[in-house]
Design a protein around this motif. Structure first.
Motif, PDB file in Angstrom:
ATOM      1  N   HIS A 871       0.831  -1.204   0.000  1.00  0.00           N
ATOM      2  CA  HIS A 871       0.000   0.000   0.000  1.00  0.00           C
ATOM      3  C   HIS A 871       0.867   1.256   0.000  1.00  0.00           C
ATOM      4  CE1 HIS A 871      -3.354   2.675   0.895  1.00  0.00           C
ATOM      5  NE2 HIS A 871      -2.618   3.193   1.878  1.00  0.00           N
ATOM      6  N   LEU A 872       1.911   1.244   0.848  1.00  0.00           N
ATOM      7  CA  LEU A 872       2.798   2.403   0.917  1.00  0.00           C
ATOM      8  C   LEU A 872       3.543   2.593  -0.407  1.00  0.00           C
ATOM      9  CD1 LEU A 872       4.102   4.674   2.527  1.00  0.00           C
ATOM     10  CD2 LEU A 872       5.753   3.028   3.415  1.00  0.00           C
ATOM     11  N   MET A 873       3.988   1.505  -1.022  1.00  0.00           N
ATOM     12  CA  MET A 873       4.719   1.596  -2.288  1.00  0.00           C
ATOM     13  C   MET A 873       3.827   2.169  -3.389  1.00  0.00           C
ATOM     14  SD  MET A 873       7.822   0.885  -3.469  1.00  0.00           S
ATOM     15  CE  MET A 873       8.576  -0.511  -2.633  1.00  0.00           C
ATOM     16  N   ALA A 874       2.561   1.716  -3.421  1.00  0.00           N
ATOM     17  CA  ALA A 874       1.637   2.238  -4.437  1.00  0.00           C
ATOM     18  C   ALA A 874       1.395   3.740  -4.243  1.00  0.00           C
ATOM     19  CB  ALA A 874       0.321   1.461  -4.374  1.00  0.00           C
ATOM     20  N   GLN A 875       1.272   4.142  -2.990  1.00  0.00           N
ATOM     21  CA  GLN A 875       1.064   5.566  -2.715  1.00  0.00           C
ATOM     22  C   GLN A 875       2.292   6.392  -3.125  1.00  0.00           C
ATOM     23  OE1 GLN A 875      -1.757   6.979  -1.696  1.00  0.00           O
ATOM     24  NE2 GLN A 875      -0.797   9.011  -1.884  1.00  0.00           N
ATOM     25  N   VAL A 876       3.482   5.866  -2.823  1.00  0.00           N
ATOM     26  CA  VAL A 876       4.719   6.549  -3.206  1.00  0.00           C
ATOM     27  C   VAL A 876       4.795   6.684  -4.719  1.00  0.00           C
ATOM     28  CG1 VAL A 876       7.227   6.287  -3.311  1.00  0.00           C
ATOM     29  CG2 VAL A 876       6.026   5.928  -1.155  1.00  0.00           C
ATOM     30  N   PRO A 977       0.913  20.476 -21.018  1.00  0.00           N
ATOM     31  CA  PRO A 977       1.824  19.449 -21.511  1.00  0.00           C
ATOM     32  C   PRO A 977       1.111  18.149 -21.856  1.00  0.00           C
ATOM     33  CG  PRO A 977       2.778  20.562 -19.629  1.00  0.00           C
ATOM     34  CD  PRO A 977       1.356  21.020 -19.734  1.00  0.00           C
ATOM     35  N   LEU A 978       0.087  17.768 -21.066  1.00  0.00           N
ATOM     36  CA  LEU A 978      -0.573  16.501 -21.330  1.00  0.00           C
ATOM     37  C   LEU A 978      -1.298  16.508 -22.662  1.00  0.00           C
ATOM     38  CD1 LEU A 978      -1.971  15.496 -17.834  1.00  0.00           C
ATOM     39  CD2 LEU A 978      -0.075  14.495 -19.081  1.00  0.00           C
ATOM     40  N   SER A 979      -1.857  17.661 -23.045  1.00  0.00           N
ATOM     41  CA  SER A 979      -2.562  17.712 -24.314  1.00  0.00           C
ATOM     42  C   SER A 979      -1.607  17.673 -25.486  1.00  0.00           C
ATOM     43  CB  SER A 979      -3.418  18.986 -24.396  1.00  0.00           C
ATOM     44  OG  SER A 979      -2.596  20.131 -24.357  1.00  0.00           O
ATOM     45  N   PHE A 980      -0.307  17.808 -25.233  1.00  0.00           N
ATOM     46  CA  PHE A 980       0.692  17.707 -26.298  1.00  0.00           C
ATOM     47  C   PHE A 980       1.237  16.284 -26.371  1.00  0.00           C
ATOM     48  CE2 PHE A 980       4.841  19.061 -28.278  1.00  0.00           C
ATOM     49  CZ  PHE A 980       4.266  19.523 -29.449  1.00  0.00           C
ATOM     50  N   GLY A 981       0.649  15.407 -25.588  1.00  0.00           N
ATOM     51  CA  GLY A 981       1.054  14.011 -25.655  1.00  0.00           C
ATOM     52  C   GLY A 981       2.234  13.679 -24.775  1.00  0.00           C
ATOM     53  N   VAL A 982       2.409  14.395 -23.673  1.00  0.00           N
ATOM     54  CA  VAL A 982       3.543  14.132 -22.798  1.00  0.00           C
ATOM     55  C   VAL A 982       3.139  13.138 -21.716  1.00  0.00           C
ATOM     56  CG1 VAL A 982       5.200  15.171 -21.259  1.00  0.00           C
ATOM     57  CG2 VAL A 982       4.368  16.438 -23.227  1.00  0.00           C
ATOM     58  N   PHE A 983       3.958  12.098 -21.532  1.00  0.00           N
ATOM     59  CA  PHE A 983       3.736  11.105 -20.486  1.00  0.00           C
ATOM     60  C   PHE A 983       2.394  10.376 -20.646  1.00  0.00           C
ATOM     61  CE2 PHE A 983       6.153  14.389 -17.813  1.00  0.00           C
ATOM     62  CZ  PHE A 983       7.342  13.964 -18.342  1.00  0.00           C
ATOM     63  N   GLU A 984       1.847  10.312 -21.866  1.00  0.00           N
ATOM     64  CA  GLU A 984       0.561   9.637 -22.043  1.00  0.00           C
ATOM     65  C   GLU A 984       0.642   8.182 -21.609  1.00  0.00           C
ATOM     66  OE1 GLU A 984      -0.536  10.205 -26.076  1.00  0.00           O
ATOM     67  OE2 GLU A 984      -0.708  12.367 -25.892  1.00  0.00           O
ATOM     68  N   ALA A 985       1.810   7.581 -21.821  1.00  0.00           N
ATOM     69  CA  ALA A 985       1.948   6.155 -21.507  1.00  0.00           C
ATOM     70  C   ALA A 985       1.902   5.888 -20.020  1.00  0.00           C
ATOM     71  CB  ALA A 985       3.255   5.621 -22.080  1.00  0.00           C
ATOM     72  N   ARG A 986       2.057   6.944 -19.204  1.00  0.00           N
ATOM     73  CA  ARG A 986       2.136   6.740 -17.759  1.00  0.00           C
ATOM     74  C   ARG A 986       1.053   7.506 -17.007  1.00  0.00           C
ATOM     75  NH1 ARG A 986       6.817   6.277 -20.123  1.00  0.00           N
ATOM     76  NH2 ARG A 986       8.502   5.013 -19.273  1.00  0.00           N
ATOM     77  N   SER A 987       0.075   8.014 -17.720  1.00  0.00           N
ATOM     78  CA  SER A 987      -0.879   8.888 -17.050  1.00  0.00           C
ATOM     79  C   SER A 987      -2.119   8.154 -16.557  1.00  0.00           C
ATOM     80  CB  SER A 987      -1.313  10.004 -18.008  1.00  0.00           C
ATOM     81  OG  SER A 987      -1.898   9.445 -19.174  1.00  0.00           O
ATOM     82  N   GLY A 988      -2.248   6.841 -16.816  1.00  0.00           N
ATOM     83  CA  GLY A 988      -3.430   6.113 -16.380  1.00  0.00           C
ATOM     84  C   GLY A 988      -3.340   5.674 -14.939  1.00  0.00           C
ATOM     85  N   PRO A 989      -4.379   5.027 -14.436  1.00  0.00           N
ATOM     86  CA  PRO A 989      -4.375   4.558 -13.039  1.00  0.00           C
ATOM     87  C   PRO A 989      -3.428   3.395 -12.857  1.00  0.00           C
ATOM     88  CG  PRO A 989      -6.317   3.762 -14.202  1.00  0.00           C
ATOM     89  CD  PRO A 989      -5.632   4.700 -15.131  1.00  0.00           C
ATOM     90  N   LEU A 990      -3.115   3.126 -11.611  1.00  0.00           N
ATOM     91  CA  LEU A 990      -2.202   2.014 -11.300  1.00  0.00           C
ATOM     92  C   LEU A 990      -2.849   0.682 -11.680  1.00  0.00           C
ATOM     93  CD1 LEU A 990      -0.800   3.076  -7.842  1.00  0.00           C
ATOM     94  CD2 LEU A 990       0.518   2.651  -9.904  1.00  0.00           C
TER      95      LEU A 990
END
Length: 990
Positions: A871-876, A977-990
């Motif tokens: 739980h702590l790791m996911a929060q971090v 930045p997000l609308s320019f396609g930055v970090f799209e691969a990492r922006s979803g939920p865990l």
């Protein structure tokens, strides 16, 4: 039909062309852009181009064709090519040629400060103010006085040409004008980038202007073949030139307007042009080539003149700058009866020019240089001597020119005398660069008596010397010789030793500097201020190179001198600040009591400069202790005072400390851009090291390890050995070592932390081990060197003691946690990691707190509480991603996946970003959108040009655009930045 003939009048061919002045060609877009920019004053227009590119012609045509919108005056000045420019020379020239009655301007008493620069205005100026001992204060007062004159003149546009030759005071005055809140004129500046010194303030003008002031940078390019033909045609009675001739001219002149003009004149002088079918052309192009350089063209034209006209040109070349005709003729070796015809012929050659005041000078500096270098050295010496004798007799002798002429003539006595007088004048205006240049030449090139060297060295502004290691070493050798001169008095010997100690300090010879100062101090009894400064310097040095406790002895002695009521306030403030800073750097709590009594505001400019410097240094020391609120407070008030008084270098130093504070406290928004902008200044190495450090740390957190390593290395190399107590490379080296650990390169991590740890131990500056100690402990454990790791943590704890240094205490907790984990005691390690995280968070230092929480979670996963650890790791992970530390977030996700707690999302594409821009691509595109070239982006980000090219091409492919412009437009149109396609691969939920 060939129209050449030898039967024309005056010996010219019958069909020879009438050569006219060239028409303004190929610069319509530039004129339009400048006109539009000036319409929205205030603005700064910088016209850059190599010699002969047509900068001056563009400005003349601009001012002749269009007057600036609105009312106001246009003032034009030129910076002549002096080896040592005259203080505020172009501004002085422009004003003296414009203002007839200064008493009609209604100047305030501040105008009295203008007397040294404008002796011809003496009768109309207010009384001279009291002299100031601080050069910066004198310069600031002078700037205000000149600015007042410009305001009274209702100046609309200030035009200065050839500012690459401007003295530093002129450039700083321009910066001063742009920073004023009062109505300010627009600036039009021309310069050659290749001739601008690397440390010139011209870079600041080109890159940093206050909000609300428009900027236009016009880069003049060579003419193309078509424009070359048009320029040549305009000189040949507007008859067209053949395509072959235009191409020939372009090939051999590279499209340089001056070279084109001079080559056409030479061809006509040699009757080497013919007309055929209504076009000018050149026969036998392969057989007779136009000289490939302007020098060749100029010298051939000079050779066609009479001997008296050549003598006039040589005299003008020796003088170099615009002077009255009588001065030029006095330098010539001609009978008086030949004067009139010689001047007429020289002017007729169009090499020489007569301005509106009747002064003669070369039209082009390249032509002047060509003629000067063609004069035999023996003859040149004689002409310089005659020039010096003539200029000595003027009502207002030009000291800078006089020292130059007598130097080139080999007249050592006169050279030294005028160099010192010129330096004194420059010092009165705060022009330190001119002072340093002139005094250095005299001191290092002439075998002067020891007493003279000591006197001149006392006037040497060391701030200008320290940036040139070669010059430093030369001065050190001179001072070593002089110090042992038996003809010196004891006081002179003490001053020589004090000067030598300061020099050795900045060559890195600290032990020798310490000995030189200890030897000098007893001889400085009659010079209490020099005694004071030598003592405080020795306080810094003795912490490393003296016996144990020596630094306190010297600090206590400095405090005694400061307590003397006869000590001037600025000196008292300087020593107060240094003493408190030294104590804090060494971890001595007494420094806080001293810092608490240091003022935060001051009256005179002299006092303010020391208050700014002191609070900036104390703010940085507070940052190292982990007292971030106090650090921010000190730095903010220092920055405010620095802006008020125009102390640009100190402003940069404050910005540098703020970068570190923002990194530590998690204020990462826009931090990469600010770091890149500060790194691009290419000025103070310490400032640059901090900027590169922050860039490296951000890249490491983002997962860009390759680029981070390159930038870390640049920071280490730039900062290595650059400090007395604190090596600027210490923290970058720790960051580089951590990067090696992340990559599993244990031996590299150990190598990069060994020397920094030795410095910390030898200098007893354990507060600066905050970033270093945990990395070193981790590396030692990974190398199975447990005993050394234990010894290091023990030494760290003993030296840190119970000091109220939150950053150090947090780092010590982290070290103990790493040790516990290394021993296999994961329960204790988890507890200590938690305590470290709590301490980091209290500072606040959220990124380090999250990294400690990550370690705590990893320990919990390995103990009886795996669910709590997961739980702590996911929060971090979520919080790291929110900060922008995507590399760390990925590694956290990997830990969870290994324990079967989360399924890692598949990476898209070879780099895991798919069609989204990677963090590095975004960084490159952001700078591209500001108009920077790939070369400029590479320099700002410490990348290779090839790497930047690859990032730009990748971004263009991902955004589906075909040009840099389209990519920049696409970037500037997006809202986030997000609308320019930055970090799209990492922006979803865990």
């Amino acid at each position: 039909m060939d129209t050449r003939s030898n039967g024309g009048p005056g010996g010219l061919p019958a069909g020879a062309p009438v050569v006219r002045a060239p028409r303004f060609t190929g610069r319509d877009r530039e004129v339009f852009a400048i006109t539009q920019t000036l319409a929205g004053a205030p603005a700064a227009v910088l016209v850059e181009g190599e010699a002969g590119m047509g900068k001056s012609r563009l400005v003349r045509e601009l001012l002749a064709a269009t007057s600036p919108p609105g009312s106001g005056r246009v003032l034009v000045g030129t910076c002549p090519p002096f080896r040592q420019p005259f203080t505020l020379g172009p501004v002085v020239e422009a004003l003296t040629s414009t203002v007839d009655r200064v008493d009609e301007l209604g100047l305030s008493p501040l105008g009295g400060a203008l007397r040294p620069l404008f002796p011809e205005w003496t009768d109309g100026l207010p009384a001279a103010p009291e002299p100031l001992t601080e050069p910066a204060a004198a310069r600031h007062r002078l700037f205000r006085a000149v600015a007042e004159v410009l305001e009274r003149l209702d100046l609309r546009v200030l035009v200065l040409e050839d500012v690459h030759w401007a003295d530093e005071a002129t450039l700083e005055f321009l910066l001063f004008l742009t920073a004023r809140r009062a109505p300010k004129p627009s600036l039009v500046l021309t310069y050659r980038p290749e001739d601008a010194p690397t440390d010139s303030s011209l870079r600041w003008l080109a890159s940093r202007l206050p909000e609300g002031m428009a900027r236009l940078r016009v880069q003049l390019a060579p003419l193309d073949v078509l424009e070359t033909g048009r320029l040549a045609s305009s000189m040949l009675d507007d008859k067209p030139v053949s395509a072959a001739f235009a191409a020939f001219l372009h090939e051999h002149t590279d499209g340089l307007p001056l070279a084109i003009e001079e080559s056409v004149r030479l061809l006509c002088d040699r009757a080497d042009l013919v007309t055929q079918d209504g076009e000018w052309l050149r026969p036998a192009l392969e057989d007779i080539a136009v000289p490939p350089s302007v020098r060749d063209a100029v010298l051939e034209r000079v050779g066609r003149l009479s001997a008296p006209a050549q003598e006039v040109l040589r005299a003008a070349a020796v003088l170099g700058d615009p002077v009255e005709q009588a001065v030029v003729l006095a330098v010539c070796d001609l009978p008086e009866s030949q004067y009139p015809q010689a001047v007429v012929e020289a002017l007729g050659s169009r090499l020489l020019h007569e301005d509106a005041l009747g002064r003669l000078s070369f039209r082009h500096s390249l032509a002047c240089r060509a003629v000067y270098e063609s004069i035999p050295i023996s003859q040149r010496r004689g002409q310089h001597l005659r020039a010096g004798r003539v200029l000595e007799g003027l009502l207002r002798p030009p000291f800078v020119q006089l020292q130059r002429h007598f130097r080139e003539a080999g007249a050592v006595g006169e050279w030294c005398r005028y160099a010192e007088q010129a330096a004194d004048l420059a010092m009165s205006s705060g022009d330190l660069q001119t002072v340093a240049g002139m005094l250095n030449e005299v001191i290092t090139r002439v075998d002067l008596p020891g007493a003279t060297v000591v006197r001149l060295m006392g006037k040497m502004p060391l701030l200008m010397v320290w940036v040139d290691q070669g010059l430093l070493h030369d001065l050190v050798e001179v001072l070593r010789r002089v110090r042992d001169d038996p003809a010196l008095t004891s006081t002179e010997r003490g001053l020589a030793g004090w000067q030598l100690g300061r020099m050795l300090l900045h060559t890195g010879e600290f032990a020798a500097a310490c000995l030189a100062l200890e030897r000098a101090i007893p001889d400085l009894a009659e010079r209490p201020l020099d005694d004071l400064h030598a003592t405080i310097t020795l306080s810094w040095l003795s912490t490393t190179h003296g016996s144990a406790g020596d630094y306190r002895r010297w600090l206590d002695r400095a405090a005694t001198i400061v307590a003397d009521p006869s000590t001037p306030t600025p000196n008292r403030l300087a020593v107060h600040a240094d003493r408190a800073t030294i104590l804090l750097v060494l971890g001595d709590d007494a420094g806080w009591a001293s810092a608490a009594t240091f003022p935060t505001d001051g009256g005179t400019p002299d006092e303010a400069s020391q208050i700014v410097r002191g609070n900036a240094n104390l703010g940085e020391a507070a940052m190292q202790w982990g007292r971030y609120d106090e650090a921010r407070h000190r730095v903010m008030l220092a920055a405010r005072l620095a802006r008020t008084h125009g102390y640009q270098r100190l402003q940069d130093a404050c910005r540098s400390v703020n970068l570190r504070l923002d990194w530590y406290t998690g204020a990462w928004d826009g931090l990469a851009d600010r770091a890149a902008a500060l790194a691009a200044l290419d000025d103070d190495p310490t400032v640059q090291v901090n900027a590169l450090l922050i860039t490296s740390l951000l890249r490491t957190a983002a997962g860009d390890w390759t680029d981070a390593e390159q930038t870390f290395r640049s920071a280490v190399e730039l900062g290595r050995g650059g400090g007395v107590l604190i090596d600027p490379a210490l923290t970058p080296a720790a960051g580089l070592a951590r990067l090696h650990l992340l990559a599993g390169r244990i031996e590299d991590a150990l190598a990069w932390t060994e020397q920094p740890l030795r410095l910390v131990t030898e200098k007893n500056i354990w507060l600066y081990a905050t970033d270093l100690a945990p990395v070193r402990v981790q590396a030692l454990l990974m190398a199975d060197r447990m005993n050394e790791a234990n010894a290091l943590v023990t030494a760290y704890a003993q030296n840190l003691g119970d000091r109220q240094a939150p950053a150090g205490q947090a780092a010590l907790l982290l070290c103990r946690a790493i040790l516990a984990e290394g021993r296999g005691d994961t329960t204790r390690a988890a507890e200590l990691y938690g305590q470290a995280a709590d301490t980091w968070q209290t500072l606040p230092r959220p990124y380090d707190a999250l990294l400690a929480r990550k370690r705590q979670a990893a320990c919990l996963l390995a103990t009886a509480d795996p669910d709590g650890g997961a739980h702590l790791m996911a929060q971090v992970r979520l919080e790291l991603a929110a900060m922008g530390a995507h590399g760390d977030a990925e590694r956290t996700q990997h830990v969870l996946s290994e324990h079967g707690r989360q399924r890692q999302r598949p990476r898209r594409g070879p780099q895991g970003y798919g069609d989204a821009l990677s963090p590095r691509e975004l960084e490159v595109v952001r700078l591209l959108a500001t108009g920077r070239t790939n070369r400029e982006i590479a320099k700002a980000l410490a990348l290779s040009i090839r790497t930047v090219d690859a990032h730009v091409n990748s971004a263009m492919r991902k955004r589906k655009v075909k040009s840099r412009t389209a990519l920049a437009v696409a970037f500037t149109q997006v809202k986030s930045p997000l609308s320019f396609g930055v970090f799209e691969a990492r922006s979803g939920p865990l």
